[in-house]
Design an enzyme around this catalytic site. Structure first.
Site, PDB file in Angstrom:
ATOM      1  CG  ASN B 228      34.261 -19.592 -21.529  1.00 23.48           C
ATOM      2  OD1 ASN B 228      34.084 -18.736 -20.670  1.00 23.48           O
ATOM      3  ND2 ASN B 228      33.578 -20.709 -21.568  1.00 23.48           N
ATOM      4  N   PRO B 251      34.990 -17.606 -14.653  1.00 21.20           N
ATOM      5  CG  PRO B 251      34.037 -16.288 -12.995  1.00 21.20           C
ATOM      6  CD  PRO B 251      33.758 -16.904 -14.328  1.00 21.20           C
ATOM      7  CB  SER B 252      35.299 -22.466 -13.887  1.00 21.28           C
ATOM      8  OG  SER B 252      35.155 -22.448 -15.277  1.00 21.28           O
ATOM      9  CB  SER B 336      26.248 -21.742 -23.836  1.00 19.76           C
ATOM     10  OG  SER B 336      25.666 -21.057 -24.906  1.00 19.76           O
ATOM     11  N   GLY B 338      27.846 -18.302 -25.013  1.00 18.77           N
ATOM     12  CA  GLY B 338      27.612 -17.962 -26.410  1.00 18.77           C
ATOM     13  C   GLY B 338      26.213 -17.418 -26.626  1.00 18.77           C
ATOM     14  CG  HIS B 384      26.133 -25.168 -21.100  1.00 18.63           C
ATOM     15  ND1 HIS B 384      25.634 -24.151 -20.329  1.00 18.63           N
ATOM     16  CD2 HIS B 384      27.469 -25.059 -21.038  1.00 18.63           C
ATOM     17  CE1 HIS B 384      26.646 -23.474 -19.835  1.00 18.63           C
ATOM     18  NE2 HIS B 384      27.766 -24.000 -20.230  1.00 18.63           N
TER      19      HIS B 384
END
Lengths: 335, 410
Positions: B228, B251-252, B336, B338, B384
């Site tokens: 991110n 994209p958010s 997530s 991650g 999450h």
């Protein structure tokens, strides 16, 4: 028929009929457009002779300044459109844009032109320009205005010249040719390089769907560190110019960009020459003429009243206020 | 007037009886849990606390349970390993085996108090981590069976031919027809191959990495994943390093901070310039909203003449990993990024190191940490299942599959 009507003896029928006739006359005026043939004859009769008429020039500049004030109003600036100013769309009913923090920074501080301009060329995109060899004449002017991002590639240079100081860009072109600048913007930025460091004049506040593409064009050019300046047409100015010509008998839904530019040039320049204004299908030599010098795609009908506009220009040409160049430019004759 | 509903008294499978059935079912489940995992609870005499993973948001302020685990003498009279973070003991020594077993004994997160888990984790820090070849290979095998990152991590021209009808990950009704235009944006083939890199670092954005001074250690890895587009400016690079080889973008972020790239693009481009020549990964086919924004990133980079790689997660890969982790006990609406990257890294690298993966409001020593190392903005709750993910990583650390760094680097 009169007998038949009289026997009804009803005043309201008469009144209705009168209103109907008046409406009919208003919509379809009795004034008849001369045919293409007559116009060609008229143009041929006039020939290449043209005499500059300073009083005509001064008169028109005065008229235009009184009605529309092009020197101050032709573009949206921080001066004439402060924050909170309401811009009414001139091409739509009941739509407006309030200048806000988002749009205000896009406006130039003031009209950036060095006024008054001396010699101006207004280049229309008429097919008449093809093989006219007018490129040199056009480039000789101090200020060259062009309409709707015309192609200036090698093959046209001889006919339309290379210099550009102001070019209009219709948002519809951005929508059609550049996918609204939502995806790749390279093609747009590259194609704009043809116009050097000219002003890009966009009617962003004329039609509702045109606003976003116009602002996006600004973003695209600024992102690519282009040296072009985007000027947004002032809808007030466009509306007033529209009224100005409507009073003089141009009845299209909307003026063509060319006539807007000619009006602008009349207000700003000492001497105006118009090239490529020829909205007829046949040329002076009775040969067919393409619609644009770069293609032959007719616009959707009923939007612009091109022939009427041309007649107006031709009146001005005859009175010596501006010069309309029709047909090929012959170099050894003039100047 | 005077009319009464004749069925009111009966309530045949109406609201009341349904409610009763639910309560019964809930009670039954609790009972079964007690029986299954209760032994430990009785033995250690600890209070059984339920700890739901998706209530992360509630942890920010008041601690709802006394955090006294760390202060207590070692439980069950077992010897405490002092100077617990020095990693002086051999990973495979008897003492360490015991400590590792302690972590692995915790079968589900809700079984013990977090303070208890933290203490076990802290004790384990005494052991130098070592990779267990056998465990790692087994894990990699099962990963390549389910997910196969070396060929399906991104959409490529090879695994997604032109004309494919690509199914979105969550909008299962949504289908994207891969037109030649979209096809052109894909790379020819996966840019990475199996176990291509020796040592990989996956950087989560947890506040735990703050003041860890792990920058140099991270920079020395062969391949660095980030999530991110986190800030890696000088202020942070001491702790998180600056090397980046692959960075994901949600994209958010683009939608919120860069107006979907419909307006200005240069600011976003400038942000990307911080990541040297790392590649970008976007979940373009996660849902229909992401697609346009993600494609625009690719177009933008092409426009600016950047040679940076732009890849899109293959929706099938994401679905497969989601299923894989669901079996391991990580159930969330969405994994997530991650965890996605760590999963991919496990296949692409020989040795995986995780930094900044910590989803608890305090670090193992009980000191509060911010949610991210750069801010303290909590995510939407219930989206999450971070604590479960981290818990899984701790297990994998104990098994010698990957190395979770939670302390200070030397």
């Amino acid at each position: 028929i009169m007998m038949f009507l009289r026997c009804h003896r009803s005043k309201s029928v008469w009144a209705a009929l009168c209103v109907l006739v008046l409406c009919w006359l208003y919509i379809f005026p009795v004034y008849r457009m001369p045919s293409d043939k007559e116009i060609v004859d008229e143009v041929l009769r006039q020939g290449q002779t043209w005499r500059r008429n300073q009083t005509g020039i001064d008169l028109y500049r005065k008229l235009l300044t009184e009605c529309c004030d092009p020197k101050r109003m032709f573009a949206v600036t921080k001066e004439n459109s402060p924050l909170g100013k309401v811009l009414w769309y001139d091409g739509e009913l009941y739509h407006y844009h309030t200048v806000n923090n988002e749009t205000y920074p896009f406006f130039v501080q003031d009209i950036p032109l060095q006024l008054p301009l001396k010699k101006c060329s207004v280049v229309g995109n008429g097919g008449m320009l093809k093989n006219s060899a007018c490129g040199r004449d056009i480039d000789q002017a101090d200020f060259v205005m062009r309409c709707n991002l015309p192609p200036l590639s090698k093959e046209y240079v001889n006919d339309v010249g290379t210099r550009t100081h102001l070019v209009t860009a219709n948002p519809s072109i951005i929508e059609k040719s550049f996918q609204n600048l939502l995806w790749s913007r390279k093609a747009f930025v590259e194609s704009m390089k043809a116009y050097g460091s000219s002003y890009i004049y966009m009617p962003a506040f004329s039609m509702k769907p045109g606003t976003d593409p116009s602002l996006r064009a600004y973003h695209a050019l600024a992102d690519s560190a282009s040296n072009q300046t985007v000027l947004f047409a002032n809808p007030d100015f466009l509306k007033k110019v529209g009224h100005f010509w409507k009073r003089r008998g141009v009845h299209g839904k909307r003026l063509s960009t060319g006539l807007f530019l000619v009006s602008l040039a009349l207000g700003l320049c000492d001497e105006v020459t118009a090239y490529g204004f020829w909205p007829f299908a046949t040329g002076l030599d009775e040969q067919p003429v393409s619609h644009h010098y770069y293609d032959n795609v007719l616009p959707s009908s009923g939007f612009h009243a091109m022939p009427e506009e041309f007649l107006q220009l031709w009146q001005l040409h005859k009175s010596g206020t501006l010069r309309v160049r029709v047909g090929p430019c012959v170099h050894h004759v003039d100047e | 007037m005077g009319y009464s509903d004749p069925t009111a008294g009966r309530d045949l499978l109406g609201n009341r009886s349904l409610c009763f059935i639910f309560i019964c079912a809930f009670g039954l489940v609790t009972l079964v849990q007690q029986i299954l995992y209760g032994k430990n609870y009785i033995k250690s005499g600890q209070q059984f606390t339920r700890l739901k993973g998706d209530e992360v948001g509630n942890w920010s302020g008041i601690v709802s349970y006394p955090d006294d685990g760390g202060m207590k003498p070692a439980r069950n009279g077992r010897k405490r390993y002092l100077d617990s973070s020095d990693g002086s003991l051999q990973f495979n020594s008897t003492a360490c085996r015991e400590l590792r077993q302690e972590i692995m004994d915790v079968k589900v997160l809700s079984m013990v108090k977090t303070s208890e888990l933290f203490e076990r984790w802290r004790n384990l820090q005494a052991c130098a981590w070592e990779q267990s070849k056998e465990e790692t290979n087994n894990f990699k095998m099962s990963l390549s069976r389910c997910c196969n990152a070396p060929s399906f991590l991104f959409t490529t021209r090879r695994n997604t031919p032109s004309g494919t009808k690509l199914r979105y990950e969550v909008d299962t009704s949504g289908i994207l027809h891969i037109s030649p235009e979209i096809f052109k944006m894909f790379p020819d083939d996966m840019p990475y191959s199996k176990s291509q890199f020796k040592k990989c670092a996956v950087i989560g954005n947890g506040g735990i990495v703050k003041n860890s001074k792990c920058g140099n250690e991270i920079n020395s890895a062969d391949f660095v994943f980030r999530c991110n587009i986190p800030p890696i400016s000088d202020k942070y690079s001491v702790d998180v390093g600056s090397r980046t080889d692959l960075v994901t973008i949600n994209p958010s972020i683009i939608t919120e901070r860069f107006q979907k790239l419909e307006k200005w693009r240069r600011p976003f481009y400038d942000v990307l310039q911080n990541y040297e020549n790392s590649s970008l990964v976007l979940p373009a086919f996660y849902n229909t909203r992401n697609t346009d924004v993600s494609f625009r990133v690719k177009y933008m980079l092409d426009d600016f003449g950047s040679a940076r790689g732009v890849f899109f997660f293959h929706p099938q890969y994401l679905l497969n990993t989601q299923r894989f982790w669901a079996v391991q006990g990580v159930r969330a609406k969405r994994l997530s990024s991650g965890l996605m990257l760590a999963t991919a890294a496990l296949e692409l690298c020989e040795e995986v190191h995780l930094y900044g993966f910590w989803a608890f409001p305090m670090n193992p020593s009980g000191i509060f940490v911010t949610h991210h190392y750069y801010d303290n903005v909590k995510p939407r709750p219930g989206f999450h299942a971070m604590p479960h993910e981290i818990f899984n990583f701790l297990h994998m650390h104990a098994r010698g599959i990957l190395h979770v760094h939670t302390g200070v680097c030397r």
